[in-house]
Design an enzyme around this catalytic site. Structure first.
Site, PDB file in Angstrom:
ATOM      1  N   LYS A 141       0.871  -1.193   0.000  1.00 41.98           N
ATOM      2  CA  LYS A 141       0.000   0.000   0.000  1.00 41.98           C
ATOM      3  C   LYS A 141       0.903   1.237   0.000  1.00 41.98           C
ATOM      4  CE  LYS A 141      -4.204  -1.544   2.344  1.00 41.98           C
ATOM      5  NZ  LYS A 141      -5.000  -1.415   3.575  1.00 41.98           N
ATOM      6  N   GLU A 183       0.806  -2.217  17.014  1.00 43.87           N
ATOM      7  CA  GLU A 183       0.537  -3.005  15.800  1.00 43.87           C
ATOM      8  C   GLU A 183       1.013  -4.453  15.989  1.00 43.87           C
ATOM      9  OE1 GLU A 183      -1.243  -1.788  13.367  1.00 43.87           O
ATOM     10  OE2 GLU A 183      -0.980   0.382  13.433  1.00 43.87           O
ATOM     11  N   LYS A 225       1.543 -10.855   8.209  1.00 40.89           N
ATOM     12  CA  LYS A 225       1.072  -9.900   7.195  1.00 40.89           C
ATOM     13  C   LYS A 225       1.283 -10.468   5.794  1.00 40.89           C
ATOM     14  CE  LYS A 225       0.540  -5.294   5.608  1.00 40.89           C
ATOM     15  NZ  LYS A 225       0.624  -3.879   5.806  1.00 40.89           N
ATOM     16  N   GLU A 235      -7.372  -6.130  -0.554  1.00 42.18           N
ATOM     17  CA  GLU A 235      -8.316  -5.916   0.553  1.00 42.18           C
ATOM     18  C   GLU A 235      -9.776  -6.108   0.151  1.00 42.18           C
ATOM     19  OE1 GLU A 235      -7.023  -2.908   3.309  1.00 42.18           O
ATOM     20  OE2 GLU A 235      -9.031  -2.672   4.099  1.00 42.18           O
ATOM     21  N   ARG A 239      -7.771  -9.028   4.413  1.00 43.96           N
ATOM     22  CA  ARG A 239      -6.824  -7.953   4.726  1.00 43.96           C
ATOM     23  C   ARG A 239      -7.451  -6.915   5.660  1.00 43.96           C
ATOM     24  NH1 ARG A 239      -2.139  -5.293   0.820  1.00 43.96           N
ATOM     25  NH2 ARG A 239      -1.351  -3.897   2.430  1.00 43.96           N
ATOM     26  N   ASN A 243      -7.137  -4.229  10.388  1.00 43.55           N
ATOM     27  CA  ASN A 243      -7.597  -2.938  10.886  1.00 43.55           C
ATOM     28  C   ASN A 243      -8.264  -3.015  12.259  1.00 43.55           C
ATOM     29  OD1 ASN A 243      -6.767  -1.408   8.655  1.00 43.55           O
ATOM     30  ND2 ASN A 243      -8.503  -2.177   7.475  1.00 43.55           N
ATOM     31  N   HIS A 246      -8.809   0.143  14.355  1.00 41.33           N
ATOM     32  CA  HIS A 246      -8.500   1.310  13.529  1.00 41.33           C
ATOM     33  C   HIS A 246      -9.694   2.249  13.346  1.00 41.33           C
ATOM     34  CE1 HIS A 246      -4.769  -0.760  12.936  1.00 41.33           C
ATOM     35  NE2 HIS A 246      -4.327   0.080  12.032  1.00 41.33           N
ATOM     36  N   HIS A 250      -8.971   5.839  14.367  1.00 45.16           N
ATOM     37  CA  HIS A 250      -9.003   6.965  13.410  1.00 45.16           C
ATOM     38  C   HIS A 250      -9.882   8.093  13.941  1.00 45.16           C
ATOM     39  CE1 HIS A 250      -7.713   4.261   9.814  1.00 45.16           C
ATOM     40  NE2 HIS A 250      -6.681   4.746  10.478  1.00 45.16           N
ATOM     41  N   HIS A 263      -0.354   7.297  15.904  1.00 41.04           N
ATOM     42  CA  HIS A 263      -1.285   6.314  15.343  1.00 41.04           C
ATOM     43  C   HIS A 263      -1.399   5.081  16.254  1.00 41.04           C
ATOM     44  CE1 HIS A 263      -3.289   3.966  12.252  1.00 41.04           C
ATOM     45  NE2 HIS A 263      -2.356   3.047  12.349  1.00 41.04           N
TER      46      HIS A 263
HETATM   47  P1  NAD Z   1       6.854   8.262  10.644  1.00 35.97           P
HETATM   48  O1  NAD Z   1       7.249   7.756   9.331  1.00 35.97           O
HETATM   49  O2  NAD Z   1       6.303   9.643  10.718  1.00 35.97           O
HETATM   50  O3  NAD Z   1       8.100   8.145  11.643  1.00 35.97           O
HETATM   51  C1  NAD Z   1       7.972   8.588  12.968  1.00 35.97           C
HETATM   52  C2  NAD Z   1       9.085   9.554  13.359  1.00 35.97           C
HETATM   53  O4  NAD Z   1      10.283   8.821  13.589  1.00 35.97           O
HETATM   54  C3  NAD Z   1       9.430  10.586  12.293  1.00 35.97           C
HETATM   55  O5  NAD Z   1       9.754  11.784  12.901  1.00 35.97           O
HETATM   56  C4  NAD Z   1      10.673   9.979  11.622  1.00 35.97           C
HETATM   57  O6  NAD Z   1      11.489  10.939  11.002  1.00 35.97           O
HETATM   58  C5  NAD Z   1      11.358   9.368  12.811  1.00 35.97           C
HETATM   59  N1  NAD Z   1      12.227   8.223  12.537  1.00 35.97           N
HETATM   60  C6  NAD Z   1      12.008   7.210  11.683  1.00 35.97           C
HETATM   61  N2  NAD Z   1      12.939   6.274  11.834  1.00 35.97           N
HETATM   62  C7  NAD Z   1      13.789   6.711  12.777  1.00 35.97           C
HETATM   63  C8  NAD Z   1      14.934   6.159  13.391  1.00 35.97           C
HETATM   64  N3  NAD Z   1      15.366   4.939  13.105  1.00 35.97           N
HETATM   65  N4  NAD Z   1      15.585   6.909  14.321  1.00 35.97           N
HETATM   66  C9  NAD Z   1      15.103   8.127  14.677  1.00 35.97           C
HETATM   67  N5  NAD Z   1      13.992   8.680  14.168  1.00 35.97           N
HETATM   68  C10 NAD Z   1      13.349   7.980  13.228  1.00 35.97           C
HETATM   69  O7  NAD Z   1       5.776   7.309  11.352  1.00 35.97           O
HETATM   70  P2  NAD Z   1       5.469   5.736  11.240  1.00 35.97           P
HETATM   71  O8  NAD Z   1       4.734   5.413  12.468  1.00 35.97           O
HETATM   72  O9  NAD Z   1       6.652   4.947  10.870  1.00 35.97           O
HETATM   73  O10 NAD Z   1       4.478   5.660   9.989  1.00 35.97           O
HETATM   74  C11 NAD Z   1       3.209   6.274   9.998  1.00 35.97           C
HETATM   75  C12 NAD Z   1       2.717   6.334   8.567  1.00 35.97           C
HETATM   76  O11 NAD Z   1       2.611   5.021   8.066  1.00 35.97           O
HETATM   77  C13 NAD Z   1       1.358   6.980   8.412  1.00 35.97           C
HETATM   78  O12 NAD Z   1       1.415   7.915   7.361  1.00 35.97           O
HETATM   79  C14 NAD Z   1       0.454   5.816   8.028  1.00 35.97           C
HETATM   80  O13 NAD Z   1      -0.606   6.212   7.179  1.00 35.97           O
HETATM   81  C15 NAD Z   1       1.406   4.909   7.325  1.00 35.97           C
HETATM   82  N6  NAD Z   1       1.001   3.503   7.305  1.00 35.97           N
HETATM   83  C16 NAD Z   1       0.996   2.866   6.118  1.00 35.97           C
HETATM   84  C17 NAD Z   1       0.665   1.526   6.053  1.00 35.97           C
HETATM   85  C18 NAD Z   1       0.740   0.798   4.740  1.00 35.97           C
HETATM   86  O14 NAD Z   1       0.309  -0.359   4.680  1.00 35.97           O
HETATM   87  N7  NAD Z   1       1.287   1.405   3.713  1.00 35.97           N
HETATM   88  C19 NAD Z   1       0.336   0.831   7.221  1.00 35.97           C
HETATM   89  C20 NAD Z   1       0.354   1.501   8.437  1.00 35.97           C
HETATM   90  C21 NAD Z   1       0.692   2.853   8.475  1.00 35.97           C
HETATM   91  N1  GLY Z   2      -1.964  -1.670   7.439  1.00 30.05           N
HETATM   92  C1  GLY Z   2      -3.052  -2.360   6.841  1.00 30.05           C
HETATM   93  C2  GLY Z   2      -2.729  -2.986   5.537  1.00 30.05           C
HETATM   94  O1  GLY Z   2      -1.616  -2.982   5.075  1.00 30.05           O
HETATM   95  O2  GLY Z   2      -3.599  -3.489   4.917  1.00 30.05           O
END
Ligand code: NAD
Ligand code: GLY
Length: 362
Positions: A141, A183, A225, A235, A239, A243, A246, A250, A263
């Site tokens: 995704k 998660e 996963k 999905e 899949r 959630n 969620h 949300h 989150h």
């Molecule tokens: P993020 O990417 O914002 O990272 C969190 C913080 O940690 C940021 O400030 C980042 O710069 C910092 N950071 C990252 N790695 C680091 C490290 N090793 N050392 C120090 N700082 C570090 O947040 P997240 O929780 O990783 O991701 C949230 C995003 O993921 C949301 O946009 C959400 O929509 C998305 N998401 C996508 C999916 C998918 O299936 N594609 C699933 C769940 C969430």
């Molecule tokens: N985080 C939910 C998905 O990847 O489907």
């Protein structure tokens, strides 16, 4: 090193998990002379960009990088455009590989850039937050946000490799580690009772970032996963089980404004609401609900609603969830610990009662 495969026939790819993988040349399927564009942000780049660049250059790759600003509010078309501009200015063709070096935000934006630049170039995910290592880097995704909705513009686009170096978690703020654990706990609750029991034994080791426990745990989550994605990439069915919590979570994120609660923190309280509802429907016992609550609390996660939010605030947000069909709420609930299902058209009074049970009273 542990390896999990995502079985999607000709788009099958490995997830490599271990400590120190970032600086091992052999892990990168890049040939001499091949071009690479690393996408990251300044926070992550200060720790890992030089190491990654040097390792790729040792392999003979021609490496460039582009940084977008840090934060969910930069998960936008503007940031995507920064990446396209860097690619076009450098005359990158379809043979370029994009590497996403960062958390879920970087993975989602760089992933969508890879899906759409010249109709698709190779993508490697190097997730550096626990959330991105167990969830967002796996499954394809990709998206950016629109001012009218989160993740509204994107594509399903699978990477060709996910490389998880668990040492990167040592620089991650503790609050972000804990948010990732929400998660992790979710996977046990929805699909794997044995893993839930393992988590009850090892959660303190995970909070303390003990390497053996971390690697086992990340591999287990990726396997769960990967199995779900292999069954239901787009999905249409299972899949959605990913959630759990969620829809409630949300509502918290939207109500408080993104970034106030992480989150994972919102999902933690959301899972408690889903568990309370599952208990009211006769599926979970009080003791199951309490086991989930204890596990989340040991990961320093919230299990009750934010004190600035009233139970009545939830449903209007929840009715805008992507899972709502024909005006009917669809919620992921638990038949038992380790077995989730999608409930359709649950009585709103029961939903409200479950939210009330998870609301601070004093
Ligand atoms: P993020 O990417 O914002 O990272 C969190 C913080 O940690 C940021 O400030 C980042 O710069 C910092 N950071 C990252 N790695 C680091 C490290 N090793 N050392 C120090 N700082 C570090 O947040 P997240 O929780 O990783 O991701 C949230 C995003 O993921 C949301 O946009 C959400 O929509 C998305 N998401 C996508 C999916 C998918 O299936 N594609 C699933 C769940 C969430
Ligand atoms: N985080 C939910 C998905 O990847 O489907």
């Amino acid at each position: 090193m542990l390896c999990v495969n995502v079985e999607l026939q000709e788009r099958r790819y490995p997830i490599l998990i271990g400590s120190g993988l970032l600086q091992e040349e052999k892990n990168y399927p890049i040939n001499k002379g091949e071009r690479v564009m690393i996408v990251s942000n300044p926070t992550i780049a200060q720790f890992y960009l030089d190491t990654l660049t040097t390792t790729l250059e040792k392999r003979g790759a021609v490496v460039e990088s582009v940084l977008i600003p840090d934060g969910e509010k930069y998960k936008t078309l503007e940031s995507l455009n920064l990446i396209f501009t860097a690619l076009l200015k450098g005359n990158h063709g379809r043979d370029t590989t994009i590497i996403a070096l960062g958390g879920g935000v970087i993975g989602d934006v760089a992933g969508f850039a890879a899906a759409s630049y010249q109709r698709g170039v190779r993508l490697i995910q190097i997730p550096t937050t626990l959330l991105s290592q167990v969830d967002s880097s796996v499954g394809g995704k990709t998206a950016v946000n629109h001012e009218l909705g989160k993740n509204m513009i994107g594509a399903f686009y699978q990477p060709s490799l996910v490389l998880i170096d668990t040492l990167t978690l040592n620089t991650l703020p503790k609050r972000e580690v804990n948010a990732g654990l929400a998660e992790v706990i979710k996977y046990g609750a929805i699909l794997d009772y044995e893993f839930f029991v393992w988590l009850e034994k090892h959660i303190d080791d995970l909070v303390a970032l003990k390497q053996d426990a971390l690697q086992y745990c990340i591999a287990r989550c990726c396997q769960i996963k990967a199995d779900v994605v292999a069954r239901d990439e787009r999905e249409k069915g299972d899949r959605a089980l990913l959630n759990l919590g969620h829809t409630f979570g949300h509502a918290i994120e939207t109500h408080l404004g993104y970034g106030n609660w992480l989150h994972g923190e919102a999902i933690s309280t959301g899972m408690m609401m889903a568990a309370a509802l599952s208990e009211a429907l006769g599926h979970l016992s009080i003791s199951d609900v309490s086991r989930l609550e204890k596990l989340l609390a040991r990961a320093n996660l919230p299990t009750v609603s934010p004190d600035t939010m009233q139970p009545e605030d939830y449903l209007p947000h929840m009715m805008r969830d992507k899972k709502v069909l024909a005006g009917k709420l669809r919620l992921v609930l638990l038949k038992s610990l380790g077995q989730a299902y999608v409930a359709t058209d649950t009585d709103h009074r029961l939903v409200l009662n479950a939210i009330r049970r998870c609301t601070q009273t004093d």
